[in-house]
Design an enzyme around this catalytic site. Structure first.
Site, PDB file in Angstrom:
ATOM      1  N   SER A 295       0.363 -59.890  75.397  1.00 19.21           N
ATOM      2  CA  SER A 295       1.193 -60.454  74.336  1.00 19.21           C
ATOM      3  C   SER A 295       2.662 -60.315  74.711  1.00 19.21           C
ATOM      4  O   SER A 295       3.043 -59.363  75.409  1.00 19.21           O
ATOM      5  CB  SER A 295       0.935 -59.715  73.021  1.00 19.21           C
ATOM      6  OG  SER A 295       1.896 -60.055  72.034  1.00 19.21           O
TER       7      SER A 295
ATOM      8  N   TYR B 282       1.074 -51.915  68.290  1.00 20.27           N
ATOM      9  CA  TYR B 282       0.588 -53.127  68.932  1.00 20.27           C
ATOM     10  C   TYR B 282       1.398 -53.424  70.190  1.00 20.27           C
ATOM     11  O   TYR B 282       0.842 -53.697  71.260  1.00 20.27           O
ATOM     12  CB  TYR B 282       0.663 -54.307  67.962  1.00 20.27           C
ATOM     13  CG  TYR B 282       0.041 -55.576  68.504  1.00 20.27           C
ATOM     14  CD1 TYR B 282      -1.335 -55.767  68.448  1.00 20.27           C
ATOM     15  CD2 TYR B 282       0.821 -56.591  69.056  1.00 20.27           C
ATOM     16  CE1 TYR B 282      -1.916 -56.930  68.936  1.00 20.27           C
ATOM     17  CE2 TYR B 282       0.253 -57.749  69.549  1.00 20.27           C
ATOM     18  CZ  TYR B 282      -1.116 -57.918  69.477  1.00 20.27           C
ATOM     19  OH  TYR B 282      -1.688 -59.073  69.973  1.00 20.27           O
TER      20      TYR B 282
END
Length: 258
Positions: free
Chosen positions: A148, A161
């Site tokens: 990501s 995250y």
């Protein structure tokens, strides 16, 4: 030009998180290039429905599924046992399973942030290690990790995250170096906002969407198929000299920040 450089005929791929979104799109892309695909995810009903759809679209290919939560080691081992029953090893692994719980850093309970690491980082590491003997049965094989942009710059996903995806990117680099001599290439992709069920809530907020688009030079949200195309390229013989890379699929976002 040898057209086989742009095909995956006869290859077997395992895609985790393969029942929806990016994982499903990756499976479809790999099937279109000639591979057979094994799908893993938690929801058996969703997996079965996806298999039927993909088999209708690619009747000459094989699609099988196994319901497993790859954040749990016992289920990872069960998945490996199942994969070992198919063909002669494995050619491709796509570590796509992931999850998040976004909140301010001071508000996480320990089990919440640890679970984010379990599914985003530790699961990918363990599945990669478990299938390594299957991948090395072939002269050339590939792992692609779905990371990501949050692992490369600060975005509003929550600290754990971003940490977990940054660790996944570094895992990619280290395994690429360690396993190059085994004929295993290891790469990653780093998507920005992609239009999936998981992102539909945030992207449904018109003001937030405007902010996202204002920081995205291409002025739109990405589609799962666009991530899948990058993943597929990294699996192809045509990318045989590419390893340890992380390709952003972000419409130019990382050139702006957020």
């Amino acid at each position: 030009m040898d057209p086989k450089r742009w095909r995956l005929d006869g290859q077997l791929a395992l895609v985790t998180g393969g029942s929806a979104g990016i994982g499903r799109a990756v499976a479809e892309e790999l099937l279109g290039l000639g591979a057979d695909v094994l799908l893993a995810a938690r929801d058996a009903d969703a997996l079965d429905a996806v298999r039927e759809e993909l088999m209708d679209a690619f009747p000459d290919r094989d699609v099988e599924w196994f319901a497993a939560d790859v954040s749990h080691d016992e289920q990872r081992r069960e998945l490996l046992d199942w994969v070992e029953d198919f063909g002669d090893g494995l050619n491709i692994l796509v570590n796509n399973a992931g999850g998040n719980l976004g909140k301010p850093a001071t508000e996480y309970a320990e089990d919440e942030w640890r679970e984010i690491f379990e599914v985003n980082t530790f699961a990918a590491f363990e599945v990669s290690r478990y299938v390594h003997p299957l991948l090395t049965r072939h002269a050339a094989s590939s792992i692609v990790n779905v990371g990501s942009v949050s692992g490369l710059t600060a975005v509003r996903t929550g600290v754990p995250y971003g940490m977990s995806k940054a660790a996944l990117h570094q895992m990619t680099r280290n395994l690429a170096v360690e396993w190059a001599g085994d004929g295993v290439r290891v790469n990653a992709v780093a998507p920005w906002y992609i239009r999936t069920r998981r992102t539909s809530g945030k992207l449904g907020d018109a003001d937030y969407l405007d902010e996202v688009l204002s920081r995205t030079p291409m002025g739109r949200v990405g589609e799962p198929e666009e991530v899948a195309a990058a993943v597929a390229f990294l699996c192809l013989p045509a990318s045989s000299y590419v390893t340890g890379e992380c390709i952003a699929v972000d419409g130019g976002f990382l050139r702006y920040g957020f």
